[in-house]
Design a protein around this motif. Structure first.
Motif, short mmCIF file in Angstrom:
data_model
loop_
_atom_site.label_atom_id
_atom_site.label_comp_id
_atom_site.label_asym_id
_atom_site.label_seq_id
_atom_site.Cartn_x
_atom_site.Cartn_y
_atom_site.Cartn_z
N GLU A 4 0.84 -1.18 0.00
CA GLU A 4 0.00 0.00 0.00
C GLU A 4 0.88 1.24 0.00
O GLU A 4 1.82 1.35 0.78
CB GLU A 4 -0.90 -0.01 1.24
N GLY A 6 0.49 5.47 -0.11
CA GLY A 6 -0.49 6.55 0.05
C GLY A 6 -0.30 7.66 -0.95
O GLY A 6 0.76 7.85 -1.53
N GLY A 7 -1.37 8.41 -1.17
CA GLY A 7 -1.33 9.60 -2.03
C GLY A 7 -0.78 10.78 -1.24
O GLY A 7 -0.46 10.67 -0.05
N ARG A 8 -0.69 11.92 -1.89
CA ARG A 8 -0.18 13.11 -1.22
C ARG A 8 -1.24 13.68 -0.31
O ARG A 8 -2.43 13.63 -0.59
CB ARG A 8 0.21 14.16 -2.26
N GLU A 9 -0.80 14.26 0.79
CA GLU A 9 -1.71 14.92 1.73
C GLU A 9 -2.38 16.09 1.05
O GLU A 9 -1.77 16.81 0.27
CB GLU A 9 -0.93 15.42 2.95
N THR A 12 -7.32 15.23 -1.54
CA THR A 12 -8.47 14.36 -1.42
C THR A 12 -9.46 14.52 -2.57
O THR A 12 -10.14 13.58 -2.93
CB THR A 12 -9.20 14.59 -0.08
N SER A 15 -7.56 12.61 -5.34
CA SER A 15 -6.98 11.32 -4.95
C SER A 15 -8.01 10.21 -5.10
O SER A 15 -9.14 10.33 -4.66
CB SER A 15 -6.50 11.38 -3.51
N LYS A 17 -8.42 5.77 -5.02
CA LYS A 17 -7.81 4.53 -4.55
C LYS A 17 -7.74 3.58 -5.74
O LYS A 17 -8.76 3.20 -6.31
CB LYS A 17 -8.62 3.93 -3.41
N ALA A 36 1.13 7.39 -7.39
CA ALA A 36 1.21 8.02 -6.06
C ALA A 36 1.66 9.47 -6.19
O ALA A 36 1.15 10.35 -5.50
CB ALA A 36 2.15 7.23 -5.15
N HIS A 40 -2.68 9.70 -6.05
CA HIS A 40 -3.58 8.57 -5.81
C HIS A 40 -3.06 7.68 -4.70
O HIS A 40 -1.86 7.56 -4.49
CB HIS A 40 -3.75 7.74 -7.08
N ALA A 41 -3.98 7.04 -3.99
CA ALA A 41 -3.63 6.03 -3.00
C ALA A 41 -3.58 4.70 -3.74
O ALA A 41 -4.51 4.35 -4.45
CB ALA A 41 -4.67 5.98 -1.89
N GLU A 43 -2.77 0.49 -3.90
CA GLU A 43 -2.58 -0.81 -3.27
C GLU A 43 -2.17 -1.74 -4.40
O GLU A 43 -2.78 -1.71 -5.48
CB GLU A 43 -3.86 -1.27 -2.60
#
Length: 188
Positions: A4, A6-9, A12, A15, A17, A36, A40-41, A43
């Motif tokens: 997994e 994570g995307g950038r803070e 949202t 972003s 998944k 990423a 994007h988040a 997995e």
């Protein structure tokens, strides 16, 4: 193995998944890094069975899958996803580039098919287009409209009938009809 990333803070709004099902570690890492960086988040897994299990959770906005996977091949995985009623957009990313291979992928339920080697810019554009269509489908009410011409023209002729506008359920275009057809009974 499931990875997994994570995307950038703060991203949202953009972003999403994304599930990557790719057994080639370098391709998977390249995809994960680029997506990423786009916010994007991600997995990722390297096996078709793991991909099917993760996809069945229904938490992904998009799935990118290779065709030649260990455990369960990509086409069988996509077919099983669709058979389960999961509508998540799927992009197949494969070295199998013949027309028949691409057609088989689309018939299995994939929404798009991109051949390796690929341009990351093209992949990104295809992902954006698929997500746009998915967003529209989720937010627009389903409208079903079937139109096969003017229904009044098929049931009566000007010499034989006039349809009172007040009794018509359809918005009247004109109050006269043409092309009498005895197969269609009048219902007013």
């Amino acid at each position: 193995m499931v990875t997994e990333i994570g995307g950038r803070e703060g991203d949202t709004a953009l972003s999403r998944k994304i599930l990557i099902v790719e057994d080639d570690a370098s391709t998977s890492a390249y995809l994960a890094k680029g997506l990423a960086e786009a916010g994007h988040a991600i997995e990722a897994c390297a096996d078709g069975r793991d991909g099917l299990f993760l996809a069945s959770e229904g938490i992904f906005d998009l799935i990118i899958a290779d065709r030649m996977l260990p455990g369960l091949d990509g086409l069988s995985m996509v077919s099983a996803i669709r058979a389960a009623g999961i509508a998540t957009p799927v992009l197949i990313l494969s070295a199998l580039a013949a027309v028949d291979d691409r057609v088989d992928g689309l018939k299995a339920g994939a929404d798009d098919y991109l051949c390796k080697p690929f341009s990351f810019a093209e992949l990104s554009a295809r992902i954006e287009a698929m997500l746009r269509r998915s967003d529209r489908a989720a937010t627009e009410p389903q409208k079903t409209k079937l139109s096969v011409g003017d229904p009044w023209k098929s049931i009566c002729s000007p010499a034989r009938c006039r349809v009172p506008a007040a009794r018509s359920r359809l918005a009247p275009v004109s109050s006269t009809c043409s092309n009498f057809s005895p197969a269609m009974p009048a219902r007013w």
